[in-house]
Motif scaffolding. Structure first.
Motif, PDB file in Angstrom:
ATOM      1  N   SER A  12      27.002  40.035  47.294  1.00 53.92           N
ATOM      2  CA  SER A  12      27.588  41.090  47.775  1.00 53.92           C
ATOM      3  C   SER A  12      28.684  40.546  48.150  1.00 53.92           C
ATOM      4  N   GLU A  13      28.977  39.534  49.594  1.00 52.26           N
ATOM      5  CA  GLU A  13      29.331  38.545  50.084  1.00 52.26           C
ATOM      6  C   GLU A  13      30.814  38.172  48.787  1.00 52.26           C
ATOM      7  N   MET A  14      30.415  37.784  47.530  1.00 51.07           N
ATOM      8  CA  MET A  14      31.181  37.150  46.337  1.00 51.07           C
ATOM      9  C   MET A  14      31.768  38.863  46.188  1.00 51.07           C
ATOM     10  N   LYS A  15      31.131  39.879  45.797  1.00 47.03           N
ATOM     11  CA  LYS A  15      31.935  40.765  45.504  1.00 47.03           C
ATOM     12  C   LYS A  15      33.577  41.972  46.165  1.00 47.03           C
ATOM     13  N   ARG A  16      33.560  41.565  47.545  1.00 48.89           N
ATOM     14  CA  ARG A  16      34.136  41.507  48.456  1.00 48.89           C
ATOM     15  C   ARG A  16      35.495  41.373  48.102  1.00 48.89           C
ATOM     16  N   GLY A  17      35.324  39.644  47.409  1.00 51.27           N
ATOM     17  CA  GLY A  17      36.429  39.029  47.593  1.00 51.27           C
ATOM     18  C   GLY A  17      36.837  39.273  45.799  1.00 51.27           C
ATOM     19  N   ILE A  18      35.830  39.481  44.653  1.00 56.87           N
ATOM     20  CA  ILE A  18      36.256  39.616  43.344  1.00 56.87           C
ATOM     21  C   ILE A  18      36.817  40.709  43.426  1.00 56.87           C
ATOM     22  N   ASP A  19      36.818  42.193  43.982  1.00 61.94           N
ATOM     23  CA  ASP A  19      36.833  43.178  44.203  1.00 61.94           C
ATOM     24  C   ASP A  19      38.637  43.362  44.702  1.00 61.94           C
ATOM     25  N   ARG A  20      38.654  42.097  45.553  1.00 62.89           N
ATOM     26  CA  ARG A  20      40.347  41.712  46.492  1.00 62.89           C
ATOM     27  C   ARG A  20      41.000  41.763  45.140  1.00 62.89           C
ATOM     28  N   GLY A  21      40.512  40.229  44.440  1.00 64.66           N
ATOM     29  CA  GLY A  21      41.331  40.186  43.107  1.00 64.66           C
ATOM     30  C   GLY A  21      41.970  41.233  42.005  1.00 64.66           C
ATOM     31  N   LEU A  22      40.142  42.143  41.301  1.00 63.31           N
ATOM     32  CA  LEU A  22      40.774  42.604  40.692  1.00 63.31           C
ATOM     33  C   LEU A  22      41.940  43.711  40.795  1.00 63.31           C
ATOM     34  N   ASN A  23      41.795  44.053  42.251  1.00 58.47           N
ATOM     35  CA  ASN A  23      42.621  45.730  42.603  1.00 58.47           C
ATOM     36  C   ASN A  23      44.574  44.617  42.913  1.00 58.47           C
ATOM     37  N   GLU A  24      44.261  43.796  43.527  1.00 57.55           N
ATOM     38  CA  GLU A  24      45.404  42.769  42.968  1.00 57.55           C
ATOM     39  C   GLU A  24      45.608  42.650  41.790  1.00 57.55           C
ATOM     40  N   ILE A  25      44.867  41.789  40.542  1.00 59.57           N
ATOM     41  CA  ILE A  25      45.615  42.065  39.482  1.00 59.57           C
ATOM     42  C   ILE A  25      46.643  43.359  38.755  1.00 59.57           C
ATOM     43  N   GLU A  26      45.846  44.408  38.893  1.00 59.69           N
ATOM     44  CA  GLU A  26      45.777  45.741  38.381  1.00 59.69           C
ATOM     45  C   GLU A  26      46.937  46.236  38.975  1.00 59.69           C
ATOM     46  N   LYS A  27      47.367  45.600  40.313  1.00 62.81           N
ATOM     47  CA  LYS A  27      48.411  46.352  41.036  1.00 62.81           C
ATOM     48  C   LYS A  27      50.247  45.737  40.259  1.00 62.81           C
ATOM     49  N   ILE A  28      49.843  44.084  39.787  1.00 65.05           N
ATOM     50  CA  ILE A  28      50.535  43.469  39.462  1.00 65.05           C
ATOM     51  C   ILE A  28      50.908  43.314  38.389  1.00 65.05           C
ATOM     52  N   THR A  29      49.598  43.298  37.497  1.00 65.29           N
ATOM     53  CA  THR A  29      50.162  43.300  35.755  1.00 65.29           C
ATOM     54  C   THR A  29      49.373  44.724  34.923  1.00 65.29           C
ATOM     55  N   GLY A  30      49.023  45.570  35.710  1.00 63.85           N
ATOM     56  CA  GLY A  30      48.798  47.286  35.049  1.00 63.85           C
ATOM     57  C   GLY A  30      47.242  47.087  34.092  1.00 63.85           C
ATOM     58  N   GLU A  31      46.443  45.301  34.529  1.00 67.14           N
ATOM     59  CA  GLU A  31      45.431  45.319  34.011  1.00 67.14           C
ATOM     60  C   GLU A  31      44.577  45.413  34.437  1.00 67.14           C
ATOM     61  N   PHE A  32      43.499  46.047  33.845  1.00 62.96           N
ATOM     62  CA  PHE A  32      41.943  46.674  34.502  1.00 62.96           C
ATOM     63  C   PHE A  32      41.308  45.977  33.839  1.00 62.96           C
ATOM     64  N   CYS A  89      52.744  34.520  38.021  1.00 61.05           N
ATOM     65  CA  CYS A  89      51.090  33.993  38.991  1.00 61.05           C
ATOM     66  C   CYS A  89      52.262  34.223  40.545  1.00 61.05           C
ATOM     67  N   ASN A  90      52.779  34.079  40.759  1.00 58.90           N
ATOM     68  CA  ASN A  90      53.894  33.898  42.020  1.00 58.90           C
ATOM     69  C   ASN A  90      53.650  35.674  42.456  1.00 58.90           C
ATOM     70  N   ALA A  91      53.127  35.913  41.275  1.00 62.79           N
ATOM     71  CA  ALA A  91      53.180  37.607  42.474  1.00 62.79           C
ATOM     72  C   ALA A  91      52.268  37.871  43.247  1.00 62.79           C
ATOM     73  N   PHE A  92      50.781  36.738  43.051  1.00 62.82           N
ATOM     74  CA  PHE A  92      49.815  36.956  43.346  1.00 62.82           C
ATOM     75  C   PHE A  92      49.716  36.746  44.639  1.00 62.82           C
ATOM     76  N   LYS A  93      48.813  37.153  46.044  1.00 65.77           N
ATOM     77  CA  LYS A  93      48.778  36.709  47.796  1.00 65.77           C
ATOM     78  C   LYS A  93      47.446  36.342  47.850  1.00 65.77           C
ATOM     79  N   THR A  94      46.807  36.447  46.730  1.00 70.61           N
ATOM     80  CA  THR A  94      45.335  35.893  46.992  1.00 70.61           C
ATOM     81  C   THR A  94      44.289  34.773  45.725  1.00 70.61           C
ATOM     82  N   LYS A  95      43.925  33.771  45.966  1.00 70.56           N
ATOM     83  CA  LYS A  95      43.797  33.043  44.771  1.00 70.56           C
ATOM     84  C   LYS A  95      42.147  33.577  44.477  1.00 70.56           C
ATOM     85  N   TYR A  96      41.469  34.797  44.913  1.00 72.74           N
ATOM     86  CA  TYR A  96      41.094  35.960  43.986  1.00 72.74           C
ATOM     87  C   TYR A  96      41.436  36.191  42.501  1.00 72.74           C
ATOM     88  N   GLY A  97      42.742  36.931  43.008  1.00 76.01           N
ATOM     89  CA  GLY A  97      44.029  37.390  41.986  1.00 76.01           C
ATOM     90  C   GLY A  97      44.147  36.856  40.886  1.00 76.01           C
TER      91      GLY A  97
END
Length: 323
Positions: free
Chosen positions: A195-215, A144-152
């Protein structure tokens, strides 16, 4: 310093109460540190209770921070966690509570003498209410500490919370649906459109995949007016070779056929131990007894449901009535 780090490394997993996992922190906005601070305080709570002292070095380390200049950020996060929250209908010291308003973090104090340490007092009534309200989700603070965004961070905690929850999306598919209003509270945002919310969600999902490898997949369902988050569910018991709902039946079958041979002091403990050995694929007589169970109790030809390549038995219930 080395001893502190060693102590923290021992176990950074918390069993975070689902009321906190599902909830949101008032007045925190998009700031991620208050969420990380709750996880750190919860780790101490599980080990030391509602009152404890910790060094600033330890606290920084548990928040993924490195420098003394970050302490001001910690103080601001502490102030946010002192915002009152409301809880209804629980029992405290034998009395029924109808409604309570109080902060999770009751007090944080640093004395002039010994400023390298901070004393923390969590509200014992809130802690007791949380214990009575819901189950928990196992969360690794280091991840959890590896995340930089609240979305992720918040989507990842939500993903852990609902990972194995049954749903209607299909076998081996996990899913959860959230409205824009619900996600705004979760993320501390004020978005009006998908559409506004989706941009934030996508940032979070990309961060999750980068940190944990989970899609995790996400889309907006226009009919239900909710965002759908979905993922592939990995097997909860990767070594289990028979259907999970057949384990207790197999145990009873095995005990019935060995009641004169076994010397059991505690039947519940023996059953639990046998269940664990079946789940971990350490029960050496599994094939013999499970095949006998299928053949003689259910009149099922086991070979039709046996995958010889993997050594796994498919559930015959999928083809006919339930056990």
């Amino acid at each position: 310093m080395e001893n502190i780090k060693k102590k923290i490394i021992e176990s950074l997993t918390i069993k975070k109460n689902n009321t906190l996992t599902d909830g949101y922190i008032p007045k925190s906005g998009k700031a991620i540190l208050p969420d990380k601070l709750i996880n750190a305080l919860y780790w101490k709570l599980e080990r030391e209770g509602t009152q404890f002292q910790m060094s600033m070095v330890e606290l920084r380390s548990m928040l993924g921070l490195k420098h003394g200049k970050d302490d001001e950020r910690i103080y601001k996060a502490i102030a946010i966690l002192q915002t009152p929250i409301q809880v209804r209908d629980f029992t405290f010291q034998g009395k029924d509570v109808a409604w309570l308003s109080t902060p999770f973090l009751h007090r944080a104090l640093k004395w002039k003498e010994g400023q390298n340490f901070i004393e923390i007092i969590l509200d014992d009534m809130i802690v007791e209410a949380l214990k009575q309200k819901a189950g928990y989700t196992a969360i690794d603070i280091e991840i959890c500490n590896a995340f930089k965004t609240k979305y992720g961070l918040k989507i990842y905690e939500m993903y852990l919370r609902y990972y194995h929850l049954p749903n209607r999306e299909g076998k081996e598919v996990g899913a959860i649906k959230k409205s824009i209003d619900n996600l705004n509270r979760l993320f501390g945002t004020e978005y009006k459109t998908p559409s506004e919310m989706k941009r934030g969600i996508d940032r979070g999902l990309n961060e999750i995949e980068k940190i944990t490898g989970e899609f995790i997949n996400s889309f907006y369902n226009k009919i239900e007016k909710k965002f759908v988050f979905s993922w592939h569910q990995k097997s909860k018991y990767p070594n289990l070779r028979i259907p999970y709902n057949h384990i207790d039946i197999l145990i009873d079958w095995y005990l019935h056929h060995n009641e004169d041979k076994l010397k059991i002091k505690s039947l519940p403990k023996y059953k639990q131990s046998l269940k664990k050995s079946i789940i971990d694929d350490e029960f050496k007589e599994l094939d013999n007894y499970y095949r006998g169970l299928l053949r003689w109790k259910y009149n099922v030809e086991w070979s039709k449901y046996y995958d010889s390549a993997r050594g796994v038995y498919r559930n015959f219930e999928d083809d006919r009535g339930r056990v």
